[in-house]
Design a protein around this motif. Structure first.
Motif, mmCIF file in Angstrom:
data_model
loop_
_atom_site.group_PDB
_atom_site.id
_atom_site.type_symbol
_atom_site.label_atom_id
_atom_site.label_comp_id
_atom_site.label_asym_id
_atom_site.label_seq_id
_atom_site.Cartn_x
_atom_site.Cartn_y
_atom_site.Cartn_z
ATOM 1 N N GLY A 68 0.789 -1.228 0.000
ATOM 2 C CA GLY A 68 0.000 0.000 0.000
ATOM 3 C C GLY A 68 0.819 1.274 0.000
ATOM 4 N N GLN A 69 2.141 1.165 0.011
ATOM 5 C CA GLN A 69 2.995 2.350 0.024
ATOM 6 C C GLN A 69 3.725 2.479 -1.317
ATOM 7 O OE1 GLN A 69 5.745 1.674 3.254
ATOM 8 N NE2 GLN A 69 4.186 1.832 4.825
ATOM 9 N N PRO A 70 3.397 3.397 -2.168
ATOM 10 C CA PRO A 70 2.392 4.440 -2.001
ATOM 11 C C PRO A 70 0.994 4.043 -2.463
ATOM 12 C CG PRO A 70 3.636 4.834 -3.997
ATOM 13 C CD PRO A 70 4.233 3.603 -3.367
ATOM 14 N N ARG A 71 0.837 2.855 -3.059
ATOM 15 C CA ARG A 71 -0.481 2.436 -3.518
ATOM 16 C C ARG A 71 -0.481 0.913 -3.638
ATOM 17 N NH1 ARG A 71 2.508 4.063 -7.838
ATOM 18 N NH2 ARG A 71 2.543 2.750 -9.711
ATOM 19 N N HIS A 88 7.892 3.893 -4.590
ATOM 20 C CA HIS A 88 8.137 3.763 -3.151
ATOM 21 C C HIS A 88 9.499 4.367 -2.796
ATOM 22 C CE1 HIS A 88 7.830 1.558 0.766
ATOM 23 N NE2 HIS A 88 9.152 1.493 0.656
ATOM 24 N N LYS A 89 10.496 4.043 -3.588
ATOM 25 C CA LYS A 89 11.837 4.590 -3.334
ATOM 26 C C LYS A 89 11.877 6.082 -3.629
ATOM 27 C CE LYS A 89 13.988 1.533 -5.944
ATOM 28 N NZ LYS A 89 15.112 0.811 -6.605
ATOM 29 N N ALA A 90 11.273 6.478 -4.755
ATOM 30 C CA ALA A 90 11.338 7.875 -5.176
ATOM 31 C C ALA A 90 10.635 8.801 -4.191
ATOM 32 C CB ALA A 90 10.732 8.029 -6.572
ATOM 33 N N GLN A 91 9.600 8.296 -3.516
ATOM 34 C CA GLN A 91 8.825 9.128 -2.597
ATOM 35 C C GLN A 91 9.356 9.092 -1.167
ATOM 36 O OE1 GLN A 91 4.551 8.584 -3.049
ATOM 37 N NE2 GLN A 91 4.772 8.242 -5.260
ATOM 38 N N GLY A 92 10.523 8.503 -0.967
ATOM 39 C CA GLY A 92 11.194 8.600 0.321
ATOM 40 C C GLY A 92 10.734 7.628 1.390
ATOM 41 N N TYR A 93 10.060 6.560 0.999
ATOM 42 C CA TYR A 93 9.615 5.579 1.994
ATOM 43 C C TYR A 93 10.767 4.754 2.566
ATOM 44 C CZ TYR A 93 4.642 6.248 0.890
ATOM 45 O OH TYR A 93 3.373 6.762 0.737
ATOM 46 N N VAL A 94 11.852 4.623 1.800
ATOM 47 C CA VAL A 94 12.958 3.765 2.235
ATOM 48 C C VAL A 94 13.875 4.553 3.164
ATOM 49 C CG1 VAL A 94 14.922 2.358 1.524
ATOM 50 C CG2 VAL A 94 12.857 2.397 0.116
ATOM 51 N N VAL A 99 13.034 0.306 7.222
ATOM 52 C CA VAL A 99 13.484 -1.020 6.804
ATOM 53 C C VAL A 99 13.764 -1.888 8.021
ATOM 54 C CG1 VAL A 99 15.292 -2.305 5.603
ATOM 55 C CG2 VAL A 99 14.381 -0.202 4.599
ATOM 56 N N LEU A 100 14.443 -1.336 9.028
ATOM 57 C CA LEU A 100 14.734 -2.112 10.233
ATOM 58 C C LEU A 100 13.452 -2.595 10.895
ATOM 59 C CD1 LEU A 100 17.698 -0.260 12.004
ATOM 60 C CD2 LEU A 100 17.628 -2.664 11.317
ATOM 61 N N GLU A 101 12.491 -1.714 11.061
ATOM 62 C CA GLU A 101 11.252 -2.086 11.743
ATOM 63 C C GLU A 101 10.465 -3.119 10.948
ATOM 64 O OE1 GLU A 101 7.052 -0.087 13.356
ATOM 65 O OE2 GLU A 101 8.671 1.199 12.610
ATOM 66 N N ASP A 126 19.441 1.535 -5.129
ATOM 67 C CA ASP A 126 19.340 2.826 -4.446
ATOM 68 C C ASP A 126 20.759 3.361 -4.242
ATOM 69 O OD1 ASP A 126 19.047 4.927 -2.645
ATOM 70 O OD2 ASP A 126 18.742 3.584 -0.934
ATOM 71 N N PRO A 127 21.091 4.531 -4.778
ATOM 72 C CA PRO A 127 22.466 5.039 -4.675
ATOM 73 C C PRO A 127 23.000 5.122 -3.255
ATOM 74 C CG PRO A 127 21.222 6.340 -6.264
ATOM 75 C CD PRO A 127 20.234 5.417 -5.596
ATOM 76 N N ALA A 128 22.113 5.303 -2.273
ATOM 77 C CA ALA A 128 22.564 5.398 -0.884
ATOM 78 C C ALA A 128 22.727 4.027 -0.228
ATOM 79 C CB ALA A 128 21.574 6.236 -0.069
ATOM 80 N N LEU A 129 22.222 2.973 -0.862
ATOM 81 C CA LEU A 129 22.262 1.612 -0.301
ATOM 82 C C LEU A 129 21.695 1.574 1.122
ATOM 83 C CD1 LEU A 129 25.722 0.332 -1.618
ATOM 84 C CD2 LEU A 129 23.442 -0.162 -2.535
ATOM 85 N N THR A 130 20.640 2.354 1.341
ATOM 86 C CA THR A 130 20.036 2.463 2.664
ATOM 87 C C THR A 130 19.503 1.123 3.157
ATOM 88 O OG1 THR A 130 19.416 4.755 2.225
ATOM 89 C CG2 THR A 130 18.246 3.630 4.013
ATOM 90 N N ALA A 131 18.765 0.441 2.283
ATOM 91 C CA ALA A 131 18.170 -0.832 2.688
ATOM 92 C C ALA A 131 19.242 -1.871 2.981
ATOM 93 C CB ALA A 131 17.218 -1.337 1.604
ATOM 94 N N LEU A 132 20.286 -1.904 2.169
ATOM 95 C CA LEU A 132 21.360 -2.863 2.400
ATOM 96 C C LEU A 132 21.986 -2.647 3.778
ATOM 97 C CD1 LEU A 132 23.311 -5.091 1.326
ATOM 98 C CD2 LEU A 132 24.805 -3.208 0.656
ATOM 99 N N ASP A 133 22.333 -1.413 4.100
ATOM 100 C CA ASP A 133 22.944 -1.138 5.395
ATOM 101 C C ASP A 133 22.012 -1.535 6.536
ATOM 102 O OD1 ASP A 133 25.210 -0.185 4.162
ATOM 103 O OD2 ASP A 133 24.638 1.933 4.322
#
Length: 424
Positions: A68-71, A88-94, A99-101, A126-133
């Motif tokens: 459901g995020q974003p639809r 989802h990534k473009a709208q800043g959900y990640v 991700v941890l929660e 994702d250039p920041a590799l946020t989910a991986l970290d």
């Protein structure tokens, strides 16, 4: 710890006492009925089935609980899900926190369903590799519950995604365990083949295993599986490469399959099949009768190839439900694969245990002397019973320590006043 009066897989009704010392199984002997005298650290199995923990051979923890995020995915298709995830990534959900929660919630559900080992793909486009970290951090946090093996997965393609090659390499440097790919999502067949060569090059540099989303498309001309088999033999990586999904195999004709299967056997290809997910995602827009896009589990298994099953998604754009309940996944896979024969039922837990362990390269997996004391206790007598009655997980043990225990429950006990004679 001493576990008494436990059934073991493929040992019939013979009960065993299993000793754990220093986090290892140190003794497995026929039950005596007297082994627990004077001991405090005893788990009475009372005839339940003691087995190695389930292995989820394919899951996406970074996507978990994002439905459901974003639809919502109104078409139910694979490609709408991929578009939703891009938004989802473009709208800043990640974020690290989200991700941890969400991933921790998914891991708790999996562990509660008897899973002790998870092979999780993580999007590294994702250039920041946020989910991986975040997932690498989670891997350390949950090590007392279960083991996570992390795959660097280029969801948008290695070559099709800006900076895809560099991001995949950086993901491996940061600590991902396995190299992933998605050749059918590249812009052409030639680009798909080139992306596979890049995957194999990177795996060789890191001495890493390979697990590629391969031919997850309703197209009998998507044939990257044969390229993977050829590269596996060519690079000397026999037995170290997994093809996930491989749904296009459901559409291959018998002539091509006769040519392909021996190549797969030569490469000792591993497979991770996700029946509940692909039954939902595949076949949309096909004319009747509708093919359902699940790899031919029975044919692969009969050829001696290693086939494991996975949950794949837990409440995300691809699949709106799921909780790491591998007995449910197994039941779906055996049904769609026409595999409810007695010989298969007697070993059916292999698809969610030993076979997944082979994909992950776990050489010290199983309830036997000298292996790490990881196990679950199922309220069942054997494999068939566990599947048939969707056995409760009564206990989970990790490294000789109890993760959780649950009381046994029974149908009659849950319905006071109902007796066998009443049911007649």
């Amino acid at each position: 710890m001493l576990i008494t009066d436990a059934r073991l897989r493929h040992h019939g009704d013979t009960l065993h006492d299993v000793e754990i010392t220093g986090g290892l199984f140190t003794s497995v002997t026929p039950a005596t009925g007297t082994a627990n005298r004077g001991r405090q650290d005893v788990l009475d199995a009372d005839g339940a089935l003691l087995t190695a923990p389930f292995v989820d051979a394919h899951v996406h923890l970074d996507y978990a609980n994002t439905v459901g995020q974003p639809r919502h995915n109104t078409s139910g298709t694979l490609f709408e899900a991929i578009d939703i995830w891009a938004d989802h990534k473009a709208q800043g959900y990640v974020t690290r926190e989200s991700v941890l929660e969400n991933a921790a919630t998914a891991v708790r559900a999996e562990v509660g369903n008897g899973v002790g080992f998870l092979r999780t793909h993580v999007d590294v486009t994702d250039p920041a590799l946020t989910a991986l970290d975040a997932v690498l951090e989670l891997k350390d946090r949950v090590r007392d519950w279960c083991h996570l093996q992390v795959i660097a997965f280029p969801q948008n393609g290695i070559l099709a995604s800006p900076g895809g090659e560099e991001l995949l390499a950086e993901a491996m440097r940061r600590g991902a365990d396995v190299v992933g790919g998605i050749p059918h999502f590249e812009r052409s067949r030639e680009a798909g083949v080139a992306s596979l060569r890049h995957v194999f090059d990177l795996a060789e540099r890191h001495d890493a295993l390979i697990d590629v989303h391969c031919d997850e498309i309703d197209d009998d001309q998507s044939r990257f599986l044969e390229v993977m088999a050829e590269l596996t033999v060519e690079r000397g990586l026999v037995g170290r490469v997994t093809a996930s999904h491989a749904v296009a195999m459901a559409y291959y004709g018998p002539g091509y399959m006769a040519k392909l299967v021996p190549k797969l056997v030569q490469a000792q290809m591993r497979f991770a099949v996700n029946p509940t997910e692909n039954l939902q995602l595949q076949g949309w827009g096909q004319s009747a009768p509708m093919a359902r896009g699940v790899a031919p589990i029975g044919q692969l298994d009969a050829a001696g190839l290693n086939v494991a099953m996975g949950q794949d998604s837990i409440a995300d754009p691809w699949y709106p439900i799921g909780e790491g309940d591998l007995l449910r996944v197994l039941e779906s896979g055996l049904h769609v694969g026409h595999l409810l024969s007695e010989p298969v039922l007697q070993r059916c837990l292999d698809f969610i245990s030993d076979n997944g362990a082979r994909n992950m390269g776990l050489e010290d997996y199983g309830v036997r002397v000298g292996t790490p004391a990881d196990a679950i206790l199922l309220d069942a007598r054997d494999d068939k019973d566990a599947l048939w009655h969707h056995a409760d997980v009564l206990a989970s043990i990790r490294g000789g320590r109890t993760v959780f225990r649950r009381p046994r429950r029974g149908f009659l006990e849950a319905m006071p006043g109902l007796t066998v004679s009443d049911a007649g």
